[in-house]
Design an enzyme around this catalytic site. Structure first.
Site, mmCIF file in Angstrom:
data_model
loop_
_atom_site.group_PDB
_atom_site.id
_atom_site.type_symbol
_atom_site.label_atom_id
_atom_site.label_comp_id
_atom_site.label_asym_id
_atom_site.label_seq_id
_atom_site.Cartn_x
_atom_site.Cartn_y
_atom_site.Cartn_z
ATOM 1 N N GLU A 20 -39.568 12.213 -47.174
ATOM 2 C CA GLU A 20 -39.600 13.434 -47.983
ATOM 3 C C GLU A 20 -38.274 14.172 -47.802
ATOM 4 O OE1 GLU A 20 -42.981 15.913 -47.126
ATOM 5 O OE2 GLU A 20 -42.373 17.459 -48.566
ATOM 6 N N ASN A 68 -45.031 18.145 -49.863
ATOM 7 C CA ASN A 68 -45.013 19.485 -50.442
ATOM 8 C C ASN A 68 -43.750 19.718 -51.283
ATOM 9 O OD1 ASN A 68 -47.404 19.901 -49.087
ATOM 10 N ND2 ASN A 68 -46.459 20.957 -47.357
ATOM 11 N N ASN A 72 -49.201 15.998 -55.137
ATOM 12 C CA ASN A 72 -49.520 15.941 -53.707
ATOM 13 C C ASN A 72 -50.320 17.162 -53.289
ATOM 14 O OD1 ASN A 72 -48.908 15.170 -50.774
ATOM 15 N ND2 ASN A 72 -48.001 17.212 -50.880
ATOM 16 N N GLU A 73 -51.448 16.944 -52.625
ATOM 17 C CA GLU A 73 -52.236 18.009 -51.979
ATOM 18 C C GLU A 73 -52.357 19.264 -52.854
ATOM 19 O OE1 GLU A 73 -50.686 18.797 -48.047
ATOM 20 O OE2 GLU A 73 -51.363 16.866 -47.291
ATOM 21 N N TYR A 81 -53.910 14.193 -40.192
ATOM 22 C CA TYR A 81 -53.082 14.374 -38.991
ATOM 23 C C TYR A 81 -53.995 14.843 -37.867
ATOM 24 C CZ TYR A 81 -49.074 14.498 -42.205
ATOM 25 O OH TYR A 81 -48.134 14.200 -43.161
ATOM 26 N N GLU A 102 -50.737 9.714 -45.913
ATOM 27 C CA GLU A 102 -50.126 10.512 -44.835
ATOM 28 C C GLU A 102 -51.070 10.413 -43.649
ATOM 29 O OE1 GLU A 102 -48.594 14.486 -45.505
ATOM 30 O OE2 GLU A 102 -48.202 14.001 -47.610
ATOM 31 N N GLN A 104 -43.932 10.818 -40.937
ATOM 32 C CA GLN A 104 -43.057 10.188 -41.906
ATOM 33 C C GLN A 104 -42.249 9.113 -41.188
ATOM 34 O OE1 GLN A 104 -41.012 13.123 -44.313
ATOM 35 N NE2 GLN A 104 -42.879 14.343 -44.597
#
Ligand code: AHR
Length: 500
Positions: free
Chosen positions: A26, A71, A171-172, A243, A291, A353
């Site tokens: 990212e 993000n 994303n999200e 996570y 992720e 990442q």
């Protein structure tokens, strides 16, 4: 303590899709700038990519890379990142309150992926941009020539199309931190129409729709249900993110959290099955766990730094850099075992990442790199975890922790290599202080020979690798035994046993 695992050739879970060993980059912190790309670095190649990083990424044998966010994608304008570098604008990135220089964009990502031998999962901005913008990017990347955007790519020096097969729709977007946050219905409709249009433009692509940011999201479940209800004819994967944290410094509980990882995957799998019946759809939807990792060491501090930034936004500051310790590597190893165990559902995954940001690979200036502890379980899973996954029948004692009960001390899965000449068993002993003597019952395999036992074990769970001490936590080769009834694995250890 004793344990037993039974692996049989017939207890097949599924063929493993190599893409479960994928990763994520990212435009965030020093992942791209200073990590992958640094034309000033002595190791930089003619494109400005760090050769030392490329070498380590190649060791990890990453099959697919999700990019460029995260993000970051919610305010990204892909057109800013193509064409002559000197004309590319600097733009504020609202996700991380940084300045994006756009020196690395679509074509550079693809050049870098070609260098490391990986395919892309290209994400389009669904936070603040339109279906048309996504189509233009797809046309730019995948059409041979003859349209405005494909000819624009050619004018930028890329005659051959990039032919990107896998596309992610935002994303999200359930997250309240996201620019362009959406309700489940808003996202579901937009994902449907975007996927539909993109598949009209290029019928060969596959679509990953964004799932919830996590199980804690207030709309978790409803989000996925609405998405499948609306978009099922056009989407191929739903993305999941996970996570783990260990703020309590409770090792036993931390290691138990991967039970919830299995449950998370299975619950979405069940929902997918239910919705397939409900919508009478013939479309198979799989999971892209794009992720996953441990993230907590500097999380709060980074959050405050970003929140409190004044007007001077930096370029590529060192944020989200986690000094992963030994127990983090055990959790990463356990997450990989869970991914293999769920490979009938999970066809794509990405540790988040790859470089500097929540990463197995760390860099400093002047050609200095080192491996974070999590590098090792990823490396071995990617190298030897390809083929067909076998479900183990596991017998062992269990423990209770702060949030979990009946946690098996032994976690394990096995993989038969693609050429069927090798069996690899990944196993973790979660006991804090007891060796486990494992009876490894490989009943249908006939006579096998153990050819390797690699273990990650360490006296101190808080040991880390660093620039000064890069080899504090490294795997070691253990003495081999041919007595498969009594394979000893150390307390708090990750193990890889190979047989042929
Ligand atoms: O990987 C760091 C961030 O975590 C990503 O940008 C976002 O998708 C997630 O919340």
């Amino acid at each position: 303590m004793k344990g037993k695992v039974i692996f049989d050739k017939d207890y097949i879970i599924s063929k493993i899709d190599n893409r479960i060993y994928g990763s994520f980059i990212e435009n965030l912190g020093r992942c791209i700038y200073g990590g992958i790309y640094d034309p000033e670095d002595p190791t930089a190649d003619e494109n400005g990519f760090r050769r030392d990083v490329i070498q380590l990424v190649k060791e990890l044998n990453v099959p697919m890379v999700r990019l460029p966010g995260g993000n970051f994608i919610a305010t990204y304008v892909w057109e800013d990142g193509v064409g002559p570098r000197e004309n590319r604008p600097r733009k504020p990135d609202l996700a991380w309150k940084c300045i994006e220089t756009n020196q690395v964009g679509t074509n550079e990502y693809m050049d870098w992926l070609n260098e490391i031998g990986a395919e892309a999962m290209m994400t389009v901005n669904m936070g603040t941009r339109s279906i048309l913008d996504a189509l233009n990017l797809l046309d730019y990347c995948n059409r041979d020539s003859g349209t405005h955007y494909s000819d624009l790519r050619i004018s930028h020096g890329y005659k051959k199309p990039h032919n990107i097969k896998t596309w992610a729709i935002g994303n999200e977007l359930d997250g309240d931190w996201q620019v362009g946050q959406k309700t489940p219905f808003e996202y579901a409709r937009l994902a449907r129409e975007t996927a539909k249009a993109m598949k009209l433009l290029d019928g060969s692509i596959e679509i990953v729709a964004a799932g919830s940011a996590g199980q804690e999201s207030p709309t978790f479940g409803e989000w996925e249900q609405t998405l499948i209800q609306q978009a099922h004819p056009y989407i191929d994967y739903i993305s999941l993110h996970q996570y783990y944290l260990n703020l309590e410094k409770d090792t036993a509980n931390f290691l138990a959290k991967t039970l919830a990882f299995d449950e998370y995957i299975q619950s979405i799998g069940n929902l997918i099955d239910y919705m397939k019946v409900k919508t009478q759809s013939s479309q198979d939807i799989h999971i892209s766990l794009d992720e996953w990792n441990v993230w907590y060491h500097n999380r709060q501090q980074d959050h405050e730094t970003i929140r409190d930034r004044g007007k001077d936004w930096p370029i590529a500051p060192a944020i989200l850099e986690e000094p992963y310790n030994f127990e983090d590597a055990l959790v990463a190893g356990a997450m990989l075992i869970a991914l293999i165990r769920n490979c009938d559902r999970v066809k794509i995954a990405a540790y988040a990442q790859l470089v500097n940001v929540l990463a197995p690979i760390m860099t400093d200036k002047n050609g200095k790199v080192w491996k974070n502890t999590i590098f090792y379980p990823i490396y071995y899973a990617s190298k030897y975890g390809r083929g067909t996954a076998l479900r183990g029948i596991i017998h062992c004692d269990k423990y209770d922790s702060r949030d979990f009960s009946d946690v098996p001390y032994l976690d394990s899965v096995a993989v038969i290599s693609n050429d069927e000449t090798e069996l690899t068993i990944f196993a973790i002993n979660k006991s804090l202080n007891e060796n486990m003597v494992v009876n490894c019952d490989l009943r249908s395999f006939g006579r096998v020979e153990m050819t390797s036992h690699i273990a990650l074990e360490n006296n101190d769970v808080y040991d880390i690798n660093s620039l000064e001490h890069p080899d504090k936590v490294v795997p070691k080769s253990k003495p081999l035994t041919q007595n498969l009834n009594e394979i000893v694995i150390s307390p708090l250890s990750w193990n890889m046993l190979r047989f042929n």
